[in-house]
Scaffold this motif. Structure first.
Motif, PDB file in Angstrom:
ATOM      1  N   MET A   1     -93.180 -38.956  95.496  1.00 45.96           N
ATOM      2  CA  MET A   1     -92.759 -37.583  96.006  1.00 45.96           C
ATOM      3  C   MET A   1     -91.337 -37.914  96.867  1.00 45.96           C
ATOM      4  O   MET A   1     -91.406 -38.703  97.620  1.00 45.96           O
ATOM      5  N   ALA A   2     -90.448 -37.347  96.450  1.00 45.90           N
ATOM      6  CA  ALA A   2     -88.941 -37.426  96.980  1.00 45.90           C
ATOM      7  C   ALA A   2     -89.025 -36.615  98.229  1.00 45.90           C
ATOM      8  O   ALA A   2     -89.524 -35.511  98.378  1.00 45.90           O
ATOM      9  N   LYS A   3     -88.039 -37.378  99.273  1.00 48.70           N
ATOM     10  CA  LYS A   3     -88.089 -36.608 100.510  1.00 48.70           C
ATOM     11  C   LYS A   3     -86.729 -35.793 100.407  1.00 48.70           C
ATOM     12  O   LYS A   3     -85.610 -35.787  99.596  1.00 48.70           O
ATOM     13  N   ARG A   4     -86.758 -34.642 101.069  1.00 51.53           N
ATOM     14  CA  ARG A   4     -85.644 -33.504 101.070  1.00 51.53           C
ATOM     15  C   ARG A   4     -85.332 -33.432 102.332  1.00 51.53           C
ATOM     16  O   ARG A   4     -85.864 -33.500 103.399  1.00 51.53           O
ATOM     17  N   THR A   5     -84.050 -33.094 102.583  1.00 54.26           N
ATOM     18  CA  THR A   5     -83.212 -33.430 103.795  1.00 54.26           C
ATOM     19  C   THR A   5     -82.381 -32.044 103.690  1.00 54.26           C
ATOM     20  O   THR A   5     -81.531 -31.882 102.884  1.00 54.26           O
ATOM     21  N   ALA A   6     -82.540 -31.131 104.968  1.00 53.16           N
ATOM     22  CA  ALA A   6     -81.650 -29.983 104.879  1.00 53.16           C
ATOM     23  C   ALA A   6     -80.633 -30.106 105.840  1.00 53.16           C
ATOM     24  O   ALA A   6     -80.964 -30.733 106.749  1.00 53.16           O
ATOM     25  N   ILE A   7     -79.466 -29.842 105.493  1.00 49.18           N
ATOM     26  CA  ILE A   7     -78.252 -30.170 106.405  1.00 49.18           C
ATOM     27  C   ILE A   7     -77.619 -28.783 106.725  1.00 49.18           C
ATOM     28  O   ILE A   7     -77.250 -27.834 105.631  1.00 49.18           O
ATOM     29  N   THR A   8     -77.695 -28.234 108.009  1.00 47.86           N
ATOM     30  CA  THR A   8     -77.021 -27.006 108.262  1.00 47.86           C
ATOM     31  C   THR A   8     -75.633 -27.003 109.055  1.00 47.86           C
ATOM     32  O   THR A   8     -75.743 -28.016 109.858  1.00 47.86           O
ATOM     33  N   ILE A   9     -74.717 -26.514 108.581  1.00 51.91           N
ATOM     34  CA  ILE A   9     -73.474 -26.600 109.393  1.00 51.91           C
ATOM     35  C   ILE A   9     -73.026 -25.466 109.711  1.00 51.91           C
ATOM     36  O   ILE A   9     -73.075 -24.269 109.097  1.00 51.91           O
ATOM     37  N   GLU A  10     -72.555 -25.266 110.970  1.00 52.54           N
ATOM     38  CA  GLU A  10     -72.249 -23.919 111.674  1.00 52.54           C
ATOM     39  C   GLU A  10     -70.928 -24.259 112.171  1.00 52.54           C
ATOM     40  O   GLU A  10     -70.467 -24.985 112.337  1.00 52.54           O
ATOM     41  N   THR A  11     -69.904 -23.232 111.672  1.00 53.22           N
ATOM     42  CA  THR A  11     -68.704 -23.319 112.019  1.00 53.22           C
ATOM     43  C   THR A  11     -68.276 -21.917 112.758  1.00 53.22           C
ATOM     44  O   THR A  11     -68.990 -20.952 112.668  1.00 53.22           O
ATOM     45  N   GLU A  12     -67.386 -22.057 113.544  1.00 52.77           N
ATOM     46  CA  GLU A  12     -66.636 -20.896 114.283  1.00 52.77           C
ATOM     47  C   GLU A  12     -65.157 -20.986 114.294  1.00 52.77           C
ATOM     48  O   GLU A  12     -64.406 -22.073 114.075  1.00 52.77           O
ATOM     49  N   SER A  13     -64.531 -19.901 114.204  1.00 52.88           N
ATOM     50  CA  SER A  13     -63.247 -19.713 113.998  1.00 52.88           C
ATOM     51  C   SER A  13     -62.640 -18.651 115.045  1.00 52.88           C
ATOM     52  O   SER A  13     -63.428 -17.820 115.475  1.00 52.88           O
ATOM     53  N   LEU A  14     -61.449 -18.904 115.356  1.00 52.69           N
ATOM     54  CA  LEU A  14     -60.823 -17.788 116.510  1.00 52.69           C
ATOM     55  C   LEU A  14     -59.463 -17.548 116.138  1.00 52.69           C
ATOM     56  O   LEU A  14     -58.807 -18.590 115.666  1.00 52.69           O
ATOM     57  N   LEU A  15     -59.213 -16.325 115.988  1.00 51.15           N
ATOM     58  CA  LEU A  15     -57.831 -16.103 115.592  1.00 51.15           C
ATOM     59  C   LEU A  15     -57.227 -15.452 117.013  1.00 51.15           C
ATOM     60  O   LEU A  15     -57.868 -14.359 117.429  1.00 51.15           O
ATOM     61  N   VAL A  16     -56.211 -15.974 117.451  1.00 53.86           N
ATOM     62  CA  VAL A  16     -55.526 -15.227 118.390  1.00 53.86           C
ATOM     63  C   VAL A  16     -54.224 -14.437 118.020  1.00 53.86           C
ATOM     64  O   VAL A  16     -53.219 -15.252 117.400  1.00 53.86           O
ATOM     65  N   LEU A  17     -54.050 -13.525 118.050  1.00 55.03           N
ATOM     66  CA  LEU A  17     -52.944 -12.658 117.923  1.00 55.03           C
ATOM     67  C   LEU A  17     -52.189 -12.298 118.952  1.00 55.03           C
ATOM     68  O   LEU A  17     -52.474 -11.820 120.315  1.00 55.03           O
ATOM     69  N   ARG A  18     -50.684 -12.557 119.015  1.00 57.59           N
ATOM     70  CA  ARG A  18     -49.813 -12.124 120.139  1.00 57.59           C
ATOM     71  C   ARG A  18     -49.035 -10.902 119.551  1.00 57.59           C
ATOM     72  O   ARG A  18     -48.114 -11.107 118.559  1.00 57.59           O
ATOM     73  N   GLY A  19     -49.236  -9.866 120.319  1.00 59.20           N
ATOM     74  CA  GLY A  19     -48.530  -8.812 119.857  1.00 59.20           C
ATOM     75  C   GLY A  19     -47.049  -8.509 120.686  1.00 59.20           C
ATOM     76  O   GLY A  19     -46.808  -9.558 121.371  1.00 59.20           O
ATOM     77  N   ARG A  20     -46.389  -7.711 120.394  1.00 62.03           N
ATOM     78  CA  ARG A  20     -45.132  -7.538 120.819  1.00 62.03           C
ATOM     79  C   ARG A  20     -45.079  -7.175 122.395  1.00 62.03           C
ATOM     80  O   ARG A  20     -44.331  -7.277 123.025  1.00 62.03           O
ATOM     81  N   ARG A  21     -46.073  -6.611 122.658  1.00 61.99           N
ATOM     82  CA  ARG A  21     -46.538  -6.119 124.024  1.00 61.99           C
ATOM     83  C   ARG A  21     -47.313  -6.954 125.076  1.00 61.99           C
ATOM     84  O   ARG A  21     -47.469  -6.448 126.148  1.00 61.99           O
ATOM     85  N   SER A  22     -47.512  -7.923 124.653  1.00 60.49           N
ATOM     86  CA  SER A  22     -48.292  -9.105 125.478  1.00 60.49           C
ATOM     87  C   SER A  22     -47.503  -9.542 126.363  1.00 60.49           C
ATOM     88  O   SER A  22     -46.175  -9.804 126.058  1.00 60.49           O
TER      89      SER A  22
END
Length: 95
Positions: free
Chosen positions: A1-22
């Motif tokens: 019987m073959a072994k199974r490996t599960a790989i979970t990848i979590e990613t995060e992203s961050l978007l910073v907006l600079r407005g005209r009024r900051s």
């Protein structure tokens, strides 16, 4: 019987907006200079409805000061920390 490996990848992203009024200003709660945005733009950046923005401000999670003209400003660093905190709580609740 073959072994199974599960790989979970979590990613995060961050978007910073600079407005005209900051602007950069001293945040006494952070103890450093920070990007500040007008309170009326918090919902635009975070996609939060106004009542929820008000709740965050009342909870003191968002650092805020008054500009020279009296307009309330929110510390962008504290807003990003609050968004991350909400994301972590939501993710933990889903598990």
């Amino acid at each position: 019987m073959a072994k199974r490996t599960a790989i979970t990848i979590e990613t995060e992203s961050l978007l910073v907006l600079r407005g005209r009024r900051s602007l950069r200003a001293w945040c006494p709660e952070c103890g450093s200079e920070s990007e500040m945005i007008p309170v009326d733009e918090v919902g635009v950046i975070s996609n939060l409805p106004s009542p929820e923005v008000e709740a965050w401000i009342q909870s003191e999670d968002l650092h805020h000061i008054k500009a020279a003209d009296g307009a309330p400003l929110i510390c962008l660093n504290s807003m990003l920390k609050r968004v991350r905190k909400t994301t972590i709580v939501s993710r933990d609740a889903a598990q």
